[in-house]
Design a protein around this motif. Sequence first.
Motif, mmCIF file in Angstrom:
data_model
loop_
_atom_site.group_PDB
_atom_site.id
_atom_site.type_symbol
_atom_site.label_atom_id
_atom_site.label_comp_id
_atom_site.label_asym_id
_atom_site.label_seq_id
_atom_site.Cartn_x
_atom_site.Cartn_y
_atom_site.Cartn_z
ATOM 1 N N THR A 117 -8.453 2.250 11.450
ATOM 2 C CA THR A 117 -9.129 3.350 10.770
ATOM 3 C C THR A 117 -9.727 2.903 9.437
ATOM 4 O O THR A 117 -9.256 1.964 8.815
ATOM 5 C CB THR A 117 -8.160 4.521 10.504
ATOM 6 N N GLU B 131 -9.497 4.613 6.797
ATOM 7 C CA GLU B 131 -8.472 4.900 5.789
ATOM 8 C C GLU B 131 -7.573 3.696 5.559
ATOM 9 O O GLU B 131 -7.232 3.373 4.419
ATOM 10 C CB GLU B 131 -7.629 6.121 6.207
ATOM 11 N N LEU B 132 -7.196 3.002 6.636
ATOM 12 C CA LEU B 132 -6.379 1.793 6.498
ATOM 13 C C LEU B 132 -7.172 0.700 5.793
ATOM 14 O O LEU B 132 -6.634 -0.002 4.933
ATOM 15 C CB LEU B 132 -5.868 1.312 7.856
ATOM 16 N N CYS B 133 -8.444 0.559 6.139
ATOM 17 C CA CYS B 133 -9.293 -0.435 5.461
ATOM 18 C C CYS B 133 -9.360 -0.165 3.966
ATOM 19 O O CYS B 133 -9.157 -1.070 3.155
ATOM 20 C CB CYS B 133 -10.706 -0.408 6.043
ATOM 21 N N ASN B 134 -9.635 1.087 3.586
ATOM 22 C CA ASN B 134 -9.750 1.437 2.170
ATOM 23 C C ASN B 134 -8.423 1.262 1.433
ATOM 24 O O ASN B 134 -8.393 0.781 0.300
ATOM 25 C CB ASN B 134 -10.267 2.870 2.016
ATOM 26 N N SER B 135 -7.332 1.635 2.072
ATOM 27 C CA SER B 135 -6.007 1.473 1.469
ATOM 28 C C SER B 135 -5.696 -0.006 1.246
ATOM 29 O O SER B 135 -5.134 -0.389 0.212
ATOM 30 C CB SER B 135 -4.960 2.117 2.382
ATOM 31 N N GLU C 254 0.478 4.302 1.518
ATOM 32 C CA GLU C 254 0.556 5.194 2.666
ATOM 33 C C GLU C 254 0.240 4.460 3.958
ATOM 34 O O GLU C 254 -0.572 3.540 3.972
ATOM 35 C CB GLU C 254 -0.444 6.346 2.467
ATOM 36 N N TYR D 138 -1.511 4.289 7.504
ATOM 37 C CA TYR D 138 -2.635 4.857 8.256
ATOM 38 C C TYR D 138 -2.682 4.180 9.623
ATOM 39 O O TYR D 138 -2.276 3.021 9.762
ATOM 40 C CB TYR D 138 -3.961 4.616 7.531
ATOM 41 N N THR E 10 0.852 -1.179 0.000
ATOM 42 C CA THR E 10 0.000 0.000 0.000
ATOM 43 C C THR E 10 0.893 1.235 0.000
ATOM 44 O O THR E 10 2.037 1.181 0.442
ATOM 45 C CB THR E 10 -0.937 0.020 1.225
#
Length: 158
Positions: free
Chosen positions: A103, A105-109, A97, A99, A95
């Motif tokens: 979060t 954001e971590l799930c989506n990444s 970035e 996160y 990934t």
Amino acid sequence: KQVSYGNMSARHEGNVFWMTGRGVDKAKLDVIGKDILLVTEFKPDEQEIHISVPSGFEDSRGSIDTSIHAVIYREFPEIGAMIHIHWFVDGIVYTDEHYPCGTIELCNSTLEGLRQTDNPVRTILGLANHGIIVTGADLEDCWTQIEAKLPALEPAGS
């Protein structure tokens, strides 16, 4: 020595899955409701994770990474199990970035990273500054993939 970092999960049915609890010794998974928990629901909008535990285990806690497993099972119904460990592997998709754990954001990444692999249903994905997540048909399949990469593993932070 206790092995408490990382986590493992296996799909039960639908989006319900079994997962190792927070801070438990992964080398000694004996007690359902303490060491292994049944995750029954994840509501990202409410930031809620529902865990079913037997009477007497009300203080059991899910892993901070439970949300990652939940969104992956929801997005990829063919995945039967996952292992997350704090190791790095060369030559795989990572990934972009880092996160914070737990979060959205971590799930989506993580979901985006899986989509970039050759086969999200059976792969090793690197999580920026967080280790790897391995997807497979079952836990044995995940371990087989890890064992094939053992010479290339580096402890996180090295």
